[in-house]
Design a protein around this motif. Structure first.
Motif, short mmCIF file in Angstrom:
data_model
loop_
_atom_site.label_atom_id
_atom_site.label_comp_id
_atom_site.label_asym_id
_atom_site.label_seq_id
_atom_site.Cartn_x
_atom_site.Cartn_y
_atom_site.Cartn_z
N ALA A 133 0.84 -1.20 0.00
CA ALA A 133 0.00 0.00 0.00
C ALA A 133 0.87 1.25 0.00
N LEU A 134 0.34 2.30 -0.63
CA LEU A 134 1.02 3.59 -0.68
C LEU A 134 -0.02 4.67 -0.45
N SER A 135 0.21 5.53 0.53
CA SER A 135 -0.78 6.56 0.88
C SER A 135 -0.83 7.67 -0.15
N LYS A 136 -1.81 8.55 0.01
CA LYS A 136 -1.87 9.76 -0.81
C LYS A 136 -0.72 10.69 -0.41
N VAL A 137 -0.42 11.64 -1.30
CA VAL A 137 0.64 12.61 -1.02
C VAL A 137 0.13 13.63 -0.01
N GLY A 138 0.92 13.89 1.03
CA GLY A 138 0.56 14.87 2.05
C GLY A 138 1.61 15.95 2.16
#
Length: 206
Positions: A133-138
């Motif tokens: 998994a890879l999160s959204k850019v923050g």
């Protein structure tokens, strides 16, 4: 960013992981170059023992325990040593950029390095990578990246004056190792301890 477990069986995602930034090697070389060029302008107090040439956990221990031993084992006029251990919570992740840049300017570094540091801290983004998994850019609005070459020195600048609000007349000494702060006072017989007063003054100032 890749979370790295701090304990063998992590259960709390907020507290049991270190937020290690995966940074480009070329960027790390640039950080190292800037640190080398400006290391003499970054004056860190003698009571900081982390991430500085010639200072280690050994020098930090000697800074404190040698005095404690002399006071308690060799001086019979001493009642004891009062000590407070402080561990800053999520220290690297909560560095305020505006405060850090203000302190950096006050330290007398050249304008070029100050502007480079401002650019280094501004406009950073991150993604959290977990298995599969890879999160959204923050957006990163506080903190210095753990895993960065210059980050420990910037953190040292940030907390360099952490004990300045404690009056020297109280006889309270301090020793720092990265985000760990030790405050202590050697208390003679029939004398009053001011360690709590010193801690209260520091917390009030913050």
């Amino acid at each position: 960013m890749t979370p790295v477990p701090k304990v063998s069986n992590p259960a709390d995602i907020s507290n049991d992981f270190r937020q290690i930034s995966v940074l480009p090697q070329v960027a790390k070389l640039k950080e190292r170059f800037q640190l080398y060029l400006n290391k003499h302008e970054l004056e860190i107090a003698d009571n900081q023992h982390a991430c500085l040439q010639g200072r280690t956990t050994v020098t930090a221990l000697a800074c404190t325990t040698h005095g404690w031993f002399n006071a308690t084992d060799l001086d019979r006029k001493t009642e004891g040593v009062h000590i407070v251990f402080v561990d800053f919570r999520k220290a690297f992740d909560l560095v305020d950029h505006a405060i850090l840049l203000t302190k950096l300017a006050a330290s007398g570094v050249n304008r070029g390095f100050w502007k480079w540091t401002q650019s280094f801290l501004t406009g950073r983004t991150l993604q959290v990578k977990l298995p599969g998994a890879l999160s959204k850019v923050g957006q990163v609005i506080v903190g210095v990246p753990q895993g960065g070459v210059i980050s420990p020195m910037l953190f040292n600048v940030h907390i360099n004056d952490v004990d300045k609000d404690i009056p020297s007349s109280l006889g309270i000494k301090s020793c720092k190792f990265a985000d760990d702060l030790t405050l202590y006072q050697i208390v003679p017989l029939h004398s009053e301890s001011y360690i709590q007063q010193g801690v209260d003054m520091k917390l009030w100032a913050d």
